[in-house]
Design a protein around this motif. Structure first.
Motif, PDB file in Angstrom:
ATOM      1  N   SER A  71       0.778  -1.290   0.078  1.00  0.00           N
ATOM      2  CA  SER A  71       0.028   0.095  -0.027  1.00  0.00           C
ATOM      3  C   SER A  71       0.958   1.145   0.000  1.00  0.00           C
ATOM      4  N   LEU A  72       1.970   1.224   0.749  1.00  0.00           N
ATOM      5  CA  LEU A  72       2.857   2.246   0.698  1.00  0.00           C
ATOM      6  C   LEU A  72       3.608   2.688  -0.499  1.00  0.00           C
ATOM      7  N   LYS A  73       3.874   1.218  -1.039  1.00  0.00           N
ATOM      8  CA  LYS A  73       4.549   1.383  -2.378  1.00  0.00           C
ATOM      9  C   LYS A  73       3.636   1.980  -3.284  1.00  0.00           C
ATOM     10  N   ARG A  74       2.373   1.754  -3.543  1.00  0.00           N
ATOM     11  CA  ARG A  74       1.346   2.386  -4.317  1.00  0.00           C
ATOM     12  C   ARG A  74       1.155   3.802  -3.873  1.00  0.00           C
ATOM     13  N   MET A  75       1.151   4.192  -2.805  1.00  0.00           N
ATOM     14  CA  MET A  75       0.829   5.657  -2.353  1.00  0.00           C
ATOM     15  C   MET A  75       1.993   6.430  -2.965  1.00  0.00           C
ATOM     16  N   MET A  76       3.313   5.668  -2.718  1.00  0.00           N
ATOM     17  CA  MET A  76       4.542   6.702  -3.163  1.00  0.00           C
ATOM     18  C   MET A  76       4.630   6.865  -4.684  1.00  0.00           C
ATOM     19  N   GLU A  77       4.244   5.599  -5.234  1.00  0.00           N
ATOM     20  CA  GLU A  77       4.111   6.011  -6.849  1.00  0.00           C
ATOM     21  C   GLU A  77       3.021   6.925  -7.227  1.00  0.00           C
ATOM     22  N   LYS A  78       1.994   6.861  -6.514  1.00  0.00           N
ATOM     23  CA  LYS A  78       0.741   7.736  -6.943  1.00  0.00           C
ATOM     24  C   LYS A  78       1.305   9.229  -6.680  1.00  0.00           C
ATOM     25  N   LEU A  79       1.904   9.412  -5.529  1.00  0.00           N
ATOM     26  CA  LEU A  79       2.493  10.797  -5.492  1.00  0.00           C
ATOM     27  C   LEU A  79       3.621  11.154  -6.131  1.00  0.00           C
ATOM     28  N   GLY A  80       4.259  10.308  -7.006  1.00  0.00           N
ATOM     29  CA  GLY A  80       5.106  10.648  -7.974  1.00  0.00           C
ATOM     30  C   GLY A  80       6.567  10.536  -7.184  1.00  0.00           C
ATOM     31  N   VAL A  81       6.798   9.979  -6.047  1.00  0.00           N
ATOM     32  CA  VAL A  81       7.947   9.787  -5.366  1.00  0.00           C
ATOM     33  C   VAL A  81       8.348   8.217  -5.284  1.00  0.00           C
ATOM     34  N   PRO A  82       8.640   7.612  -6.276  1.00  0.00           N
ATOM     35  CA  PRO A  82       8.871   5.978  -6.223  1.00  0.00           C
ATOM     36  C   PRO A  82       9.834   5.858  -5.191  1.00  0.00           C
ATOM     37  N   LYS A  83       9.899   4.956  -4.498  1.00  0.00           N
ATOM     38  CA  LYS A  83      10.927   4.548  -3.531  1.00  0.00           C
ATOM     39  C   LYS A  83      11.206   3.063  -3.593  1.00  0.00           C
ATOM     40  N   THR A  84      12.490   2.448  -3.121  1.00  0.00           N
ATOM     41  CA  THR A  84      12.882   1.227  -3.219  1.00  0.00           C
ATOM     42  C   THR A  84      12.265   0.571  -1.989  1.00  0.00           C
ATOM     43  N   HIS A  85      12.260  -0.987  -2.056  1.00  0.00           N
ATOM     44  CA  HIS A  85      11.990  -1.633  -0.917  1.00  0.00           C
ATOM     45  C   HIS A  85      12.492  -1.135   0.432  1.00  0.00           C
ATOM     46  N   LEU A  86      13.759  -1.089   0.456  1.00  0.00           N
ATOM     47  CA  LEU A  86      14.662  -0.664   1.803  1.00  0.00           C
ATOM     48  C   LEU A  86      13.995   0.771   2.201  1.00  0.00           C
ATOM     49  N   GLU A  87      13.961   1.561   1.465  1.00  0.00           N
ATOM     50  CA  GLU A  87      13.543   2.959   1.726  1.00  0.00           C
ATOM     51  C   GLU A  87      12.162   2.841   2.447  1.00  0.00           C
ATOM     52  N   MET A  88      11.392   2.085   1.829  1.00  0.00           N
ATOM     53  CA  MET A  88       9.996   1.940   2.538  1.00  0.00           C
ATOM     54  C   MET A  88       9.805   1.249   3.836  1.00  0.00           C
ATOM     55  N   LYS A  89      10.610   0.566   3.894  1.00  0.00           N
ATOM     56  CA  LYS A  89      10.816  -0.359   5.144  1.00  0.00           C
ATOM     57  C   LYS A  89      11.229   0.425   6.056  1.00  0.00           C
ATOM     58  N   LYS A  90      12.264   1.365   5.835  1.00  0.00           N
ATOM     59  CA  LYS A  90      12.781   2.539   6.644  1.00  0.00           C
ATOM     60  C   LYS A  90      11.604   3.379   7.088  1.00  0.00           C
ATOM     61  N   MET A  91      10.862   3.850   6.100  1.00  0.00           N
ATOM     62  CA  MET A  91       9.699   4.896   6.525  1.00  0.00           C
ATOM     63  C   MET A  91       8.796   4.160   7.440  1.00  0.00           C
ATOM     64  N   ILE A  92       8.410   3.113   7.216  1.00  0.00           N
ATOM     65  CA  ILE A  92       7.572   2.167   8.121  1.00  0.00           C
ATOM     66  C   ILE A  92       8.112   2.297   9.372  1.00  0.00           C
ATOM     67  N   SER A  93       9.214   1.705   9.482  1.00  0.00           N
ATOM     68  CA  SER A  93       9.979   1.771  11.000  1.00  0.00           C
ATOM     69  C   SER A  93      10.152   3.086  11.504  1.00  0.00           C
ATOM     70  N   GLU A  94      10.393   4.131  10.849  1.00  0.00           N
ATOM     71  CA  GLU A  94      10.463   5.460  11.358  1.00  0.00           C
ATOM     72  C   GLU A  94       9.096   6.014  12.043  1.00  0.00           C
ATOM     73  N   VAL A  95       8.006   5.475  11.100  1.00  0.00           N
ATOM     74  CA  VAL A  95       6.652   6.135  11.593  1.00  0.00           C
ATOM     75  C   VAL A  95       6.012   5.123  12.780  1.00  0.00           C
ATOM     76  N   THR A  96       6.111   3.992  12.906  1.00  0.00           N
ATOM     77  CA  THR A  96       5.876   3.107  13.843  1.00  0.00           C
ATOM     78  C   THR A  96       6.853   2.943  15.104  1.00  0.00           C
ATOM     79  N   GLY A  97       7.850   3.498  14.929  1.00  0.00           N
ATOM     80  CA  GLY A  97       9.099   3.278  16.065  1.00  0.00           C
ATOM     81  C   GLY A  97       9.724   1.950  15.942  1.00  0.00           C
ATOM     82  N   GLY A  98       9.762   1.194  14.930  1.00  0.00           N
ATOM     83  CA  GLY A  98      10.218  -0.071  14.567  1.00  0.00           C
ATOM     84  C   GLY A  98       9.446  -1.322  15.327  1.00  0.00           C
TER      85      GLY A  98
END
Length: 150
Positions: A71-98
């Motif tokens: 879902s996060l991958k789709r969100m980023m692509e729709k916003l025009g900011v595609p991210k790699t798998h690792l970048e998205m995992k880091k974003m989720i970790s940052e938001v949830t505190g790991g």
């Protein structure tokens, strides 16, 4: 719970019931934030929470109240900011505190209202400002003659 719905209803009816149930859950969480003293000084809190709920529901693909990696991958692509798998995992970790592999609505709202500038928050804010500031011209482009070309 969704299994019981799918046995009685199919297709659009089941989807509509899932969306209605999810909207009700998110509205309850919004009420908790409205009653929380920590956010009492936040400007336009009801409007912000309504916008957050709408945005969250748009990207919660499985309607389970959590944004997962796809879902996060789709969100980023729709916003025009595609991210790699690792970048998205880091974003989720940052938001949830790991703590989790998915972003709950509470985590999402805490991130958007919080003082920390998570990457996802910056992207979401940028998307909102980009939509406001650049209205697209309607209709065909104006005709140009040869003298006006560079």
């Amino acid at each position: 719970m969704s299994v019981a719905i799918s046995n009685r209803f199919q297709g659009g009816k089941a989807f509509g019931l899932l969306k209605a149930r999810q909207e009700k859950r998110l509205a309850e969480i919004n009420r908790e934030f409205l009653c929380d003293q920590k956010y009492s000084d936040e400007e336009n809190l009801p409007e912000k929470l309504a916008a957050f709920k709408e945005k969250y529901m748009e990207f919660d693909l499985n309607n389970e109240g959590e944004i997962d990696l796809m879902s996060l991958k789709r969100m980023m692509e729709k916003l025009g900011v595609p991210k790699t798998h690792l970048e998205m995992k880091k974003m989720i970790s940052e938001v949830t505190g790991g703590v989790s592999d998915t972003i709950s609505y509470r985590d999402f709202v805490n991130m958007m209202l919080g003082k920390r500038s998570a990457v996802l928050k910056l992207v979401m804010m940028f998307e909102g400002k980009a939509n406001e500031s650049s209205p697209k011209p309607a209709g065909p482009p104006p005709e140009r003659d040869i003298a006006s070309l560079p």
